[in-house]
Design a protein around this motif. Structure first.
Motif, PDB file in Angstrom:
ATOM      1  N   THR A 768       0.815  -1.216   0.000  1.00 21.64           N
ATOM      2  CA  THR A 768       0.000   0.000   0.000  1.00 21.64           C
ATOM      3  C   THR A 768       0.849   1.266   0.000  1.00 21.64           C
ATOM      4  OG1 THR A 768      -1.623  -1.217   1.276  1.00 21.64           O
ATOM      5  CG2 THR A 768      -1.830   1.177   1.280  1.00 21.64           C
ATOM      6  N   PHE A 769       1.924   1.268   0.782  1.00 18.22           N
ATOM      7  CA  PHE A 769       2.681   2.520   0.975  1.00 18.22           C
ATOM      8  C   PHE A 769       3.404   2.932  -0.294  1.00 18.22           C
ATOM      9  CE2 PHE A 769       2.118   0.375   4.966  1.00 18.22           C
ATOM     10  CZ  PHE A 769       1.435   1.357   5.654  1.00 18.22           C
ATOM     11  N   ASN A 770       4.102   1.973  -0.907  1.00 16.15           N
ATOM     12  CA  ASN A 770       4.768   2.331  -2.150  1.00 16.15           C
ATOM     13  C   ASN A 770       3.739   2.606  -3.246  1.00 16.15           C
ATOM     14  OD1 ASN A 770       7.713   2.310  -1.760  1.00 16.15           O
ATOM     15  ND2 ASN A 770       7.323   0.232  -1.034  1.00 16.15           N
ATOM     16  N   GLY A 976      12.839   1.132   4.015  1.00 21.27           N
ATOM     17  CA  GLY A 976      11.605   1.345   4.777  1.00 21.27           C
ATOM     18  C   GLY A 976      10.942   2.652   4.379  1.00 21.27           C
ATOM     19  N   PHE A 977       9.651   2.575   4.090  1.00 23.88           N
ATOM     20  CA  PHE A 977       8.902   3.772   3.720  1.00 23.88           C
ATOM     21  C   PHE A 977       8.960   4.787   4.855  1.00 23.88           C
ATOM     22  CE2 PHE A 977       4.755   5.950   3.941  1.00 23.88           C
ATOM     23  CZ  PHE A 977       4.769   6.608   2.722  1.00 23.88           C
ATOM     24  N   SER A 978       8.733   4.312   6.086  1.00 22.65           N
ATOM     25  CA  SER A 978       8.742   5.271   7.198  1.00 22.65           C
ATOM     26  C   SER A 978      10.152   5.770   7.475  1.00 22.65           C
ATOM     27  CB  SER A 978       8.094   4.690   8.446  1.00 22.65           C
ATOM     28  OG  SER A 978       8.366   3.351   8.589  1.00 22.65           O
ATOM     29  N   CYS A 979      11.167   4.934   7.251  1.00 25.06           N
ATOM     30  CA  CYS A 979      12.553   5.408   7.445  1.00 25.06           C
ATOM     31  C   CYS A 979      12.830   6.585   6.512  1.00 25.06           C
ATOM     32  CB  CYS A 979      13.569   4.316   7.145  1.00 25.06           C
ATOM     33  SG  CYS A 979      13.271   2.734   7.938  1.00 25.06           S
ATOM     34  N   ARG A 980      12.363   6.464   5.273  1.00 25.02           N
ATOM     35  CA  ARG A 980      12.623   7.538   4.302  1.00 25.02           C
ATOM     36  C   ARG A 980      11.971   8.837   4.771  1.00 25.02           C
ATOM     37  NH1 ARG A 980      11.803   3.137   0.699  1.00 25.02           N
ATOM     38  NH2 ARG A 980       9.696   3.717   0.061  1.00 25.02           N
ATOM     39  N   HIS A 981      10.796   8.712   5.363  1.00 26.09           N
ATOM     40  CA  HIS A 981      10.124   9.920   5.845  1.00 26.09           C
ATOM     41  C   HIS A 981      10.816  10.518   7.052  1.00 26.09           C
ATOM     42  CE1 HIS A 981       6.524  10.338   3.304  1.00 26.09           C
ATOM     43  NE2 HIS A 981       7.028   9.193   2.892  1.00 26.09           N
TER      44      HIS A 981
END
Ligand SMILES: Cc1cc2nc3c(=O)[nH]c(=O)nc-3n(C[C@H](O)[C@H](O)[C@H](O)COP(=O)(O)OP(=O)(O)OC[C@H]3O[C@@H](n4cnc5c(N)ncnc54)[C@H](O)[C@@H]3O)c2cc1C
Ligand code: SF4
Ligand code: SF4
Length: 1011
Positions: A768-770, A976-981
């Motif tokens: 979902t996130f990507n 990680g999607f959240s790591c990138r943020h």
């Protein structure tokens, strides 16, 4: 078992007075007291209350108030003691959280002053620039505090060279039971030398309310005490000369031999060393430092029998090593079964030896170390073990081998059965000439009692750790423990050995002082205790006047310990006990405190930020055990206090891998959230997070509207009030051009088909996130796999059904049934492909790895296992294909540096090696991995208004500073999607998924040809 009773009037008054007087935390609630009721022994005693002092003034005030209320005090550092000395019905003073400064270093004199709460590894890290170290290298160096080490007279692996704590402690500034203060250090034997200099460590006086302790060693009271102690030493010199065994590893009882002048000054600090908080509170310690070794060489001696190793030890010690440590066959085999250690064992252990001796030489001149290593080889040949030495001259190899040895106990404790290795005779030391006979007779003794033990540790000084496997929930096994203890200590006495050689006396060994040292010596111990603490207010019941070691009312598992049957959401069947094994999983925590380490690995990010026992894996596991066994009152499992205990757990899964016994708190948190759901329901914020995969397709279509929160002033603040998302964060931006797989990519995904034919298929999990926030990552993945010759099929439910999802967002709020429903859909789509050997490849670690971790626990059975077996992160897939020769590098070109941050779940599943291997397929690319714990974003954690600060603090532990230091041209990689943020928000840099770096490298390089 009966829950703890309501606070009595004394503790009620005590708590109120402490709260008024202290700046630090005063914790009298059940959960907090429960968290301080255990150490790494098998005992459990609920303290009266807990104080976490912020200053010396707090310590003084706490002691004074406790004394006035007649409540004993119990000092605590890391709480890693194995003998029960750190538990008691007392007011616990936790020195580790705030009183942990390195106060002063005198590099020339090779000394330093520290506060008692400083952790040994932290001290040595801080000392590194001076070229000095504190050499009492205990296995628990990552969390043991200097106050605790002094309290236990701790001993390190290299004690042969550096001695033990008593040899390295110069002075202690102590607070006595009556509130007076004194510096314990060197004095002349008639107090005719000047008392220790009153020099105050720098920085001290800036503390709130600090006042000097007076000139010299203290006031009149202290001088009278010193005189009495020295008089005792003179009076009993003759007796003391013969009272103790002549082995270097004797830490039992008080070190009254230090009071006998031996030609030089007497160091009174030695008497406090090993006194386990029963005489005084240490406020500051002066330590002797040593030059850090410049060079080392390690020899691993292989033996066909354990006895041969024991017989060889004294000959090896004659070669002048700094350490000789034994590891037996059981430990070798257990280590081979642990993923983290397998490679080391394969690299350095030849064949199937019955025992290894790890022999370290550490002279400054490496040529000398290598010469001694050769001499070791010759000696082994002379002793009948030709070719028995594996040489490890390099530092990296040595470190890897020592990490296995340091984890010895932890490796043993990884047993999942009800029976566990129990520490009570684990600490005996005998003269080296008796080592072989002693170990043989002890092994026979175990066999007679129907149990067995595993041997490891300090052969060099005759101190071998051995723990018989017993189930202390059973009366029979408790009786066996006592019988073994009595027989073993009698054996040790016959060999003129020491029953207490390293871990201290506590509740488990104090009772045996009379057997080992005789009645007169024990009366002297009592005389010392009474002189210091006539009212018995300092950690009573340890060293003198102890209870019986087998008093089950003091055990962690008391006779009435029961866990009632409970409903659990996940499968825990690998463990025994109630809740489908949940009980056994929770009870795996043995309190060794590894999760309190402050550096290295990931575990435990919340503790690294707060330093609070509540926020560490151990504190959480203890709370769970107490709750499910009814010791925290009714409904404790789903209470607000339990939710608070779990609140800062970011579900990073680091404990799953790094906790030596595999305590998996991320999974346990799901149980708590699921159970609590009925009572507390879901907040709007929870709903927005949990159902994101369901509304994502619609939200993406309305992207401009959905993104308005960060564009229109005031909306973020409104959203914070309504949904609890911090206004200080930007939310991820919805993308109108969300990932929408073409018909080609949806082709045969999910259908039955003929046996796999070239080109090989890959099923892509479009998370979902990507898909809705960073579709480029998915496009680039498809491009990379396409170009490498794979046929990509996006995993889909078929028809117009909504997109698939791993269920993680539901799990994060405890909506287990929703997650299970998602898992069923995902399995249904993936199974036919898995049956054909088609791997499921994913980008987002937290989503893909759900297939390997939570889904088999949600839907246990062959189907979930089958799909889990073929679920791979993109890099794991590429690395596997490269290893199999189906991809040949280079697959592209990138001139420059990539700074790599691993997602916690990648690390927890050992997947970081594969990332390096995948990036190594790119020519010219240089990878530098950031040594980081959790980035702090951890899904929705970083967005919470109440968790934002902790989230940022986690990022600041190492990741964000490392990114800020990175050169402008460096590419930052984070899967990680959240790591990138977090990287974007905290360091203002854009980070890329590895798929995007590979795609760019391919574009820059030549198009590859399939192999
Ligand atoms: C897996 C494992 C491996 C271990 N390996 C070793 C080893 O190699 N060598 C070794 O010696 N030990 C070892 N131990 C035992 C233990 O870790 C050490 O003794 C360690 O030094 C204790 O430090 P701590 O901070 O946890 O002390 P704690 O357990 O908190 O306290 C220890 C004692 O010191 C007292 N104390 C603490 N602070 C103060 C203070 N400010 N003033 C007065 N008294 C105080 C406490 O009351 C208690 O009696 C091991 C334990 C485990 C679980
Ligand atoms: S959670 Fe694991 S690492 Fe932490 S104390 Fe318990 S067993 Fe040790
Ligand atoms: S999952 Fe992470 S944050 Fe939670 S207890 Fe384990 S190591 Fe700590």
């Amino acid at each position: 078992m009966a829950p703890a009773t309501k606070a009595d009037p004394v503790s009620h008054r005590l708590a109120a007075r402490l709260r008024r007087a202290l700046e630090g935390e005063v914790l009298f609630d059940r959960f907090s007291r429960g968290r301080y009721a255990t150490d790494a022994s098998h005992y459990q005693i609920e303290p009266v209350g807990v104080v976490v002092p912020r200053s010396g003034e707090d310590v003084r005030a706490a002691l004074a108030i406790a004394r006035e209320e007649g409540v004993p005090v119990l000092a605590r550092g890391g709480g890693t003691s194995q003998s029960g000395q750190t538990v008691g019905r007392a007011l616990v003073l936790d020195f580790s959280r705030h009183l942990n400064r390195l106060l002063e270093v005198d590099a020339e004199a090779r000394t330093c002053w520290v506060e008692p709460g400083i952790v040994l590894d932290e001290l040595n890290r801080r000392l590194r620039p001076t070229g000095l170290w504190f050499p009492v290298d205990v296995s628990t160096s990552s969390r043991a505090t200097l106050g605790g080490m002094a309290g236990n007279n701790s001993c390190g692996t290299r004690s042969l060279r550096y001695g033990i704590m008593r040899d390295n402690l110069l002075a202690i500034d102590a607070l006595l039971a009556d509130g007076s203060e004194a510096r314990f250090g060197e004095v002349g034997h008639n107090l005719d030398l000047p008392l220790p200099a009153p020099r105050r460590p720098s920085g001290e006086l800036q503390q709130r309310g600090e006042r000097g302790s007076g000139a010299g060693g203290g006031g009149e009271a202290a001088i009278a005490l010193f005189r009495d102690l020295l008089a005792l030493g003179r009076r009993e010199a003759e007796h003391i000369a013969h009272a103790f065994p002549e082995v270097s590893r004797r830490v039992g009882g008080y070190l009254i031999d230090a009071l006998v002048p031996a030609g030089g000054p007497v160091n009174l600090a030695t008497l406090l060393c090993g006194s386990e908080g029963t005489l005084a509170l240490s406020r500051r310690l002066q330590l002797k430092l040593a030059p850090a070794p410049k060079n080392k060489a390690l020899g691993i001696c292989h033996f066909a029998t354990f006895r041969a190793a024991m017989e060889a030890t004294r000959h090896i010690v004659a070669l002048g090593p700094v350490a000789v440590e034994v590891v037996d066959r059981t430990l070798i085999e257990l280590a081979r079964d642990i993923a983290m250690f397998r490679a080391v064992m394969d690299a350095f252990v030849r064949g199937r030896p019955d025992a290894l001796l790890l022999v370290e030489f550490a002279e400054d001149d490496q040529a000398e170390n290598l010469r001694r290593l050769r001499r070791l080889e010759e000696l082994m040949g002379d002793l009948g073990h030709p070719d028995g030495v594996v040489k490890v001259p390099d530092a990296a190899g040595q470190q890897a081998v020592w990490s296995v040895r340091a984890s010895g106990l932890n490796i043993m404790m990884s047993m999942k059965s009800e029976g566990k290795p129990v520490s009570f005779i684990e600490d005996c030391a005998v003269p080296l000439e008796h080592l072989a006979d002693y170990t043989e007779r002890l092994t026979a003794l175990f066999a007679r009692h129907g149990t067995r033990g595993t041997w490891y540790a300090h052969a060099s000084v005759g101190c071998l750790h051995v723990r018989p496997v017993l189930n202390l929930k059973l009366e029979h096994d408790v009786r066996t423990m006592r019988a073994i203890a009595e027989e073993a200590f009698a054996l040790v006495k016959a060999y003129k050995g020491s029953h207490s050689g390293e871990h201290g006396d506590g509740l488990v060994r104090s009772e045996f002082h009379e057997l080992m040292y005789g009645a007169r010596t024990v009366r002297l111990f009592e005389e010392v205790k009474d002189r210091f603490d006539p009212r018995g207010l300092m950690n009573p019941g340890k060293i003198v006047r102890p209870p019986r070691m087998d008093d089950r009312s003091l055990f962690r598992f008391k006779p009435d310990y029961r866990v009632p049957e409970m409903t659990t959401a996940l499968d825990w069947s690998a463990y025994p006990g109630a809740g489908r094994g949940f009980q056994g999983a929770v009870e795996m925590c043995n309190n060794n405190g590894e999760c309190r380490k402050l550096a290295g690995g990931v575990m435990c990010p919340s503790f690294r930020v707060t330093g609070n026992e509540r926020d560490v894996t151990r504190g959480r596991a203890n709370s769970l055990r107490l709750a499910i066994s009814g010791q925290l009152g009714p409904d404790a499992f789903t209470s607000d206090a339990m939710l608070e205990t779990m609140r800062l757990c970011v579900s990073c899964k680091a404990c799953r891998r790094e906790c030596p016994t595999g305590v998996d708190m991320a999974r346990m948190k799901i149980e708590v959230l699921a159970a609590a759901l009925a009572r507390r329901g879901l907040s709007l914020g929870d709903r927005l997070v949990a159902y994101l995969p369901r509304y994502a397709p619609y939200a993406a279509r309305l992207a401009p509207l959905m993104n308005a929160r960060d564009a229109i002033p005031g909306l973020a603040a409104l959203a914070e009030r309504l949904a609890g998302f911090s206004a200080r964060r930007r939310l991820p931006r919805w993308r109108r051009d969300a990932f929408s797989p073409s018909p080609r990519l949806l082709g045969e995904g999910g259908g039955e088909g003929p046996p796999q034919t070239p080109p090989p298929e890959v099923a892509l999990l479009a998370d979902t996130f990507n898909a809705y926030f960073e579709p480029e990552s998915l496009h680039d993945t498809v491009a990379v796999l396409d170009r490498l010759g794979f046929r990509v099929r996006v995993l889909a439910a078929g028809g117009t059904a909504r997109p698939l999802c791993c269920g993680r967002t539901f799990l994060s709020v405890g909506l287990v049934e929703e997650a299970r429903a998602e898992a069923r859909r995902l399995l249904a789509a993936a199974l036919p492909l898995a049956a054909r050997g088609v791997p499921v490849v994913g980008l987002e670690p937290s989503c893909l790895l759900t297939l390997r971790d939570e889904i088999p626990a949600l839907l246990p059975g062959a189907d979930a296992e089958k799909v889990a077996g073929g679920a791979l992160l993109l890099e794991e897939f590429l690395a596997g294909e490269a290893a199999a020769g189906r991809i040949r590098g280079p697959i592209g070109r990138h001139d420059g540096k990539v700074l790599l941050h691993g997602h916690c779940h990648q690390k927890a599943f050992g997947a970081m090696g594969a990332v390096g291997q995948a990036l190594a397929l790119v020519e010219g690319l240089e990878v530098e991995t950031i040594e980081s714990s959790c980035c702090g974003m951890a899904g929705a954690f970083g967005y919470g208004v109440d968790t934002y600060e902790v989230s940022m603090a986690m990022g600041e532990l190492s990741l964000l500073p490392a990114v800020r230091r990175a050169p402008a041209g460096a590419v930052i990689a984070a899967d990680g999607f959240s790591c990138r943020h977090q990287i974007r928000d905290g360091a203002g840099r854009e980070a890329l998924h590895v798929a995007r770096i590979l795609r760019r490298a391919m574009d820059a390089g030549e198009a590859p040809a399939p192999a």
